[in-house]
Design a protein around this motif. Structure first.
Motif, PDB file in Angstrom:
ATOM      1  N   ALA A 219       3.060   6.045  -2.806  1.00  0.00           N
ATOM      2  CA  ALA A 219       4.236   6.787  -3.297  1.00  0.00           C
ATOM      3  C   ALA A 219       4.163   6.961  -4.815  1.00  0.00           C
ATOM      4  O   ALA A 219       4.468   8.041  -5.346  1.00  0.00           O
ATOM      5  N   ASP A 220       3.712   5.906  -5.523  1.00  0.00           N
ATOM      6  CA  ASP A 220       3.599   5.994  -6.988  1.00  0.00           C
ATOM      7  C   ASP A 220       2.513   6.975  -7.400  1.00  0.00           C
ATOM      8  O   ASP A 220       2.702   7.783  -8.317  1.00  0.00           O
ATOM      9  N   GLU A 221       1.347   6.906  -6.718  1.00  0.00           N
ATOM     10  CA  GLU A 221       0.232   7.788  -7.077  1.00  0.00           C
ATOM     11  C   GLU A 221       0.543   9.248  -6.758  1.00  0.00           C
ATOM     12  O   GLU A 221       0.191  10.152  -7.523  1.00  0.00           O
ATOM     13  N   VAL A 222       1.204   9.471  -5.625  1.00  0.00           N
ATOM     14  CA  VAL A 222       1.526  10.834  -5.214  1.00  0.00           C
ATOM     15  C   VAL A 222       2.670  11.392  -6.044  1.00  0.00           C
ATOM     16  O   VAL A 222       2.750  12.592  -6.297  1.00  0.00           O
ATOM     17  N   GLY A 223       3.558  10.495  -6.491  1.00  0.00           N
ATOM     18  CA  GLY A 223       4.714  10.921  -7.266  1.00  0.00           C
ATOM     19  C   GLY A 223       5.858  11.358  -6.396  1.00  0.00           C
ATOM     20  O   GLY A 223       6.507  12.381  -6.640  1.00  0.00           O
ATOM     21  N   THR A 224       6.115  10.595  -5.339  1.00  0.00           N
ATOM     22  CA  THR A 224       7.211  10.908  -4.422  1.00  0.00           C
ATOM     23  C   THR A 224       8.014   9.648  -4.152  1.00  0.00           C
ATOM     24  O   THR A 224       7.606   8.537  -4.534  1.00  0.00           O
ATOM     25  N   ASP A 225       9.151   9.801  -3.489  1.00  0.00           N
ATOM     26  CA  ASP A 225      10.020   8.653  -3.214  1.00  0.00           C
ATOM     27  C   ASP A 225       9.433   7.769  -2.125  1.00  0.00           C
ATOM     28  O   ASP A 225       8.715   8.240  -1.225  1.00  0.00           O
ATOM     29  N   PHE A 226       9.772   6.489  -2.195  1.00  0.00           N
ATOM     30  CA  PHE A 226       9.412   5.560  -1.124  1.00  0.00           C
ATOM     31  C   PHE A 226      10.215   5.935   0.121  1.00  0.00           C
ATOM     32  O   PHE A 226      11.371   6.351   0.015  1.00  0.00           O
ATOM     33  N   PRO A 227       9.626   5.832   1.317  1.00  0.00           N
ATOM     34  CA  PRO A 227      10.358   6.219   2.533  1.00  0.00           C
ATOM     35  C   PRO A 227      11.670   5.458   2.696  1.00  0.00           C
ATOM     36  O   PRO A 227      11.777   4.291   2.319  1.00  0.00           O
ATOM     37  N   LYS A 228      12.647   6.131   3.270  1.00  0.00           N
ATOM     38  CA  LYS A 228      13.938   5.499   3.548  1.00  0.00           C
ATOM     39  C   LYS A 228      13.758   4.377   4.566  1.00  0.00           C
ATOM     40  O   LYS A 228      14.253   3.267   4.392  1.00  0.00           O
ATOM     41  N   LYS A 229      13.028   4.683   5.657  1.00  0.00           N
ATOM     42  CA  LYS A 229      12.729   3.690   6.689  1.00  0.00           C
ATOM     43  C   LYS A 229      11.277   3.868   7.129  1.00  0.00           C
ATOM     44  O   LYS A 229      10.727   4.963   7.039  1.00  0.00           O
ATOM     45  N   VAL A 230      10.689   2.797   7.614  1.00  0.00           N
ATOM     46  CA  VAL A 230       9.319   2.841   8.126  1.00  0.00           C
ATOM     47  C   VAL A 230       9.340   2.374   9.574  1.00  0.00           C
ATOM     48  O   VAL A 230       9.899   1.319   9.891  1.00  0.00           O
TER      49      VAL A 230
ATOM     50  N   MET B 145       0.832  -1.204   0.000  1.00  0.00           N
ATOM     51  CA  MET B 145       0.000   0.000   0.000  1.00  0.00           C
ATOM     52  C   MET B 145       0.871   1.262   0.000  1.00  0.00           C
ATOM     53  O   MET B 145       0.561   2.238  -0.695  1.00  0.00           O
ATOM     54  N   ILE B 146       1.986   1.245   0.746  1.00  0.00           N
ATOM     55  CA  ILE B 146       2.886   2.403   0.769  1.00  0.00           C
ATOM     56  C   ILE B 146       3.462   2.652  -0.621  1.00  0.00           C
ATOM     57  O   ILE B 146       3.544   3.799  -1.087  1.00  0.00           O
ATOM     58  N   HIS B 147       3.857   1.569  -1.314  1.00  0.00           N
ATOM     59  CA  HIS B 147       4.381   1.702  -2.680  1.00  0.00           C
ATOM     60  C   HIS B 147       3.330   2.317  -3.609  1.00  0.00           C
ATOM     61  O   HIS B 147       3.643   3.189  -4.428  1.00  0.00           O
ATOM     62  N   GLU B 148       2.084   1.853  -3.466  1.00  0.00           N
ATOM     63  CA  GLU B 148       0.998   2.381  -4.299  1.00  0.00           C
ATOM     64  C   GLU B 148       0.810   3.880  -4.055  1.00  0.00           C
ATOM     65  O   GLU B 148       0.648   4.663  -4.991  1.00  0.00           O
TER      66      GLU B 148
END
Length: 678
Positions: A109-120, A104-107
């Protein structure tokens, strides 16, 4: 995804850019001036060495070079400073552990157009945020952000709501224009570093200047220059901060728009509208957890208790439910805010919840997937996570000593806890923010049609809430009318007022407040008379009257205790200052009669049955030991630390004791009336 930038954001962004440019130009000029002073100091030191050539000249030259170095360090120390966020209490999680959640986080990040978090990271809190370590260099080089998600928030959200919450956080970094806020923030950090974060810097400077009187003189001159720089920078700090906060409000609206475009308006509204309710439930669950911990118990699953408490509060507030979670409407949210005063707060970093919801409503984006599946099922084995996070609430070395409660015991004990900290439901919340009558003027005849239900109806409760809200509005308008401030206009009942009109508004509110007050006092007379006659009819008058008098006594002691403690603390201020022994001795003589008055009050408090029966042993002993203590606070020209510690421990605890006593006396009275005088 490209979200249309609002006119409000553009306006605040332009102001922010202007403030950044002004700051950079001014800071460069200040830096050049500082470097010129540094060069002058070094040049002067060189000339002194040449023309004097003796030991004094050498010391003076060293002092001047030292002053130049001090000024140089001050000007550029911000470059090497880094603002780090502590990850204490956070637990990093990985894709392999929770694939569905990370998908869900990847989805997002892709929809928003930003980088995936470095750490969660996962925490036990009721919030979510994106954070990163910032420094001067992060204005130039991009920094990957970390995501923090509180499991207490997960526990009161659906999958789609959690997706909207995370999309909001990612939305802050979704467009280049949003970087303006980061630049303003970092400019503010530079100023904050130069103006406020100087303790270790000044400590080292003082050590250097203490070496010789010439060092003190030369370094003192550079400190004088630094103070001048700081004065100018403080003005920029206020200016930049105002720009930053105004922009921050627009950034919240923008981030909401990003999230709404992903999950739809209704999902975002449901999530935001429930937030205050969730916060109250979380606070009550925490209070219960702490209460049981003090009794030697630990919870098995805090999040089960959180859900249980949320449902209790939601039903009490008469909210509907969307399957698993309560649904709060905007109208219900507005009912909680009865203020008629509206002041645009230029120092607020976030818009109000109402403003955010109204903005999302205007977007009117259809919800495609309004799945009501609880968000916790995005995680693998959520029950195991809950048990693990619950254990982390307690000190590890105490886990074996604390008795673990079962799920049934947790709920039963919470019910008992709730009863102990709240008033009987027959009062319908009438006494949640007000007290029973303490000034008894008369007993009136009560018509047979008067019942408990009519005495504590929704209308009567609303009247009390209206008075409290209007009284607070009155105080705020009074401030606007007579105090110095920078607020030019405000709205009351939708009408715009200026400062010069505020006094006329107060005259109108005076009459309205008085009318409300008279209505409430008349109703309180009726309530008192109702229970007066009920107690007589049931042959319980003496017992009821005794309980009522105890309540009145505690109410008076509460007011007296507050006043006497404040007066006593005022004369103790000298203890926080460095003074000569004769001055301290004189102040101790001045203090003595105030302490005697304070101790007399404490003796009166200790003599009550309520103090002996309801205050815990530790606090009882503390107060009694303080009353009995007659040791001097100054012995052999040294502070007597045990006596001082006893004094200040007593002052720290007395307000809690008074609050406990007045609450217990009030609850005893209300419980007796509810249980015996129905």
């Amino acid at each position: 995804m490209e979200i249309q930038i609002s006119p409000g954001f553009k306006k605040q962004a332009q102001r922010a850019i202007l403030s950044i440019v002004l700051f950079i130009v001014s800071f460069i000029l200040l830096t050049l001036l500082g470097l010129a002073v540094v060069a002058f100091f070094v040049f002067l030191a060189f000339k002194i060495l040449i023309f004097m050539g003796n030991f004094i000249g050498m010391l003076l030259a060293v002092g001047l070079v030292g002053s130049a170095i001090v000024l140089l360090i001050f000007l550029f120390k911000f470059i090497f400073q880094k603002s780090s966020n502590s990850t204490e209490g956070m637990h990093q999680i990985y894709t392999s552990q929770h694939p569905k959640f990370f998908k869900m986080i990847h989805e997002i990040a892709d929809e928003v157009g930003t980088d995936f978090p470095k750490k969660v990271f996962l925490t036990d809190q009721l919030n979510a945020s994106v954070f990163y370590d910032s420094s001067f260099w992060s204005m130039i080089f991009p920094v990957r952000k970390n995501l923090m998600i509180g499991y207490a928030l997960v526990n009161v959200s659906t999958e789609q709501e959690l997706k909207g919450i995370l999309a909001h956080e990612f939305g802050h970094f979704s467009q280049r224009s949003m970087k303006i806020g980061s630049y303003v923030y970092n400019c503010n950090r530079i100023i904050f570093s130069l103006v406020f974060e100087n303790s270790s810097f000044e400590e080292n400077v003082n050590k250097f200047s203490n070496g010789h009187i010439l060092f003190k003189l030369t370094v003192g001159f550079s400190i004088y220059i630094i103070r001048g720089f700081q004065f100018v920078l403080k003005q920029f700090y206020i200016f930049l901060n105002k720009s930053n906060l105004s922009l921050s409000r627009e950034m919240e609206f923008h981030a909401d728009a990003v999230a709404t475009n992903i999950v739809g308006s209704q999902v975002m509204i449901d999530s935001l509208a429930r937030m205050d309710l969730s916060d109250r439930a979380y606070g009550s669950a925490n209070a219960f957890t702490n209460s049981k911990y003090s009794e030697g118990f630990r919870l098995c699953n805090f999040y089960d208790v959180q859900t249980y408490v949320l449902n209790i509060i939601a039903r009490k507030d008469k909210h509907n439910f969307n399957e698993h979670l309560p649904k709060v409407t905007l109208d219900e949210l507005r009912l909680q805010n009865k203020s008629r005063l509206n002041i645009k707060d230029q120092w607020a970093s976030h818009p109000t919840m109402e403003e955010r919801i109204e903005s999302i409503q205007r977007l009117n984006i259809q919800t495609v997937n309004n799945s009501l599946e609880p968000a916790k099922f995005l995680f693998e084995k959520p029950n195991e996570i809950e048990l693990k996070l619950t254990k982390l609430i307690y000190p590890e070395h105490e886990l074996t000593d604390l008795k673990e409660l079962s799920s049934t015991e947790e709920k039963d004990m919470y019910d008992d806890f709730l009863k102990s900290v709240s008033f009987n439901e027959i009062y319908n919340g009438y006494y949640d923010n007000k007290n029973p009558l303490t000034e008894i003027s008369k007993v009136i005849d009560v018509d047979s049609s008067v019942t408990l239900k009519s005495l504590f109806s929704d209308e009567e409760v609303a009247l009390g809430a209206k008075y409290l809200s209007l009284n607070q509005d009155y105080k705020d308008v009074e401030y606007l009318a007579f105090q110095k401030h920078k607020i030019k206009t405000f709205d009351f009942d939708g009408i715009k007022y200026r400062k010069k009109n505020a006094e006329n508004l107060l005259k109108n509110l005076d009459k309205e407040l008085l009318d409300l007050k008279n209505q409430i006092e008349s109703h309180d007379d009726l309530i008192y008379s109702f229970f007066y006659h009920k107690a007589q009819d049931k042959g319980l008058f003496l017992e009821w009257d005794s309980i009522y008098k105890t309540y009145i006594t505690m109410d008076k002691l509460y007011d007296l205790g507050y006043k006497k403690a404040v007066k006593f603390e005022e004369v103790l201020v000298f203890m926080n200052k460095q003074s000569s022994i004769p001055v301290i001795q004189e102040n101790l003589k001045i203090m003595k009669p105030f302490e005697e008055v304070f101790k007399t009050h404490l003796k009166e408090l200790v003599a009550t049955d309520l103090f002996q029966n309801d205050i815990n042993e530790e606090r009882r002993k503390l107060i009694i030991n303080y009353i009995d203590n007659d040791e001097a606070y100054l012995r052999n020209e040294q502070w007597n630390d045990p006596a001082l510690n006893l004094l200040f421990d007593c002052l720290r605890n007395i307000s809690y004791i008074h609050s406990d006593l007045i609450f217990t006396a009030k609850k005893n009275l209300l419980d007796f009336q509810a249980n015996q005088l129905k």
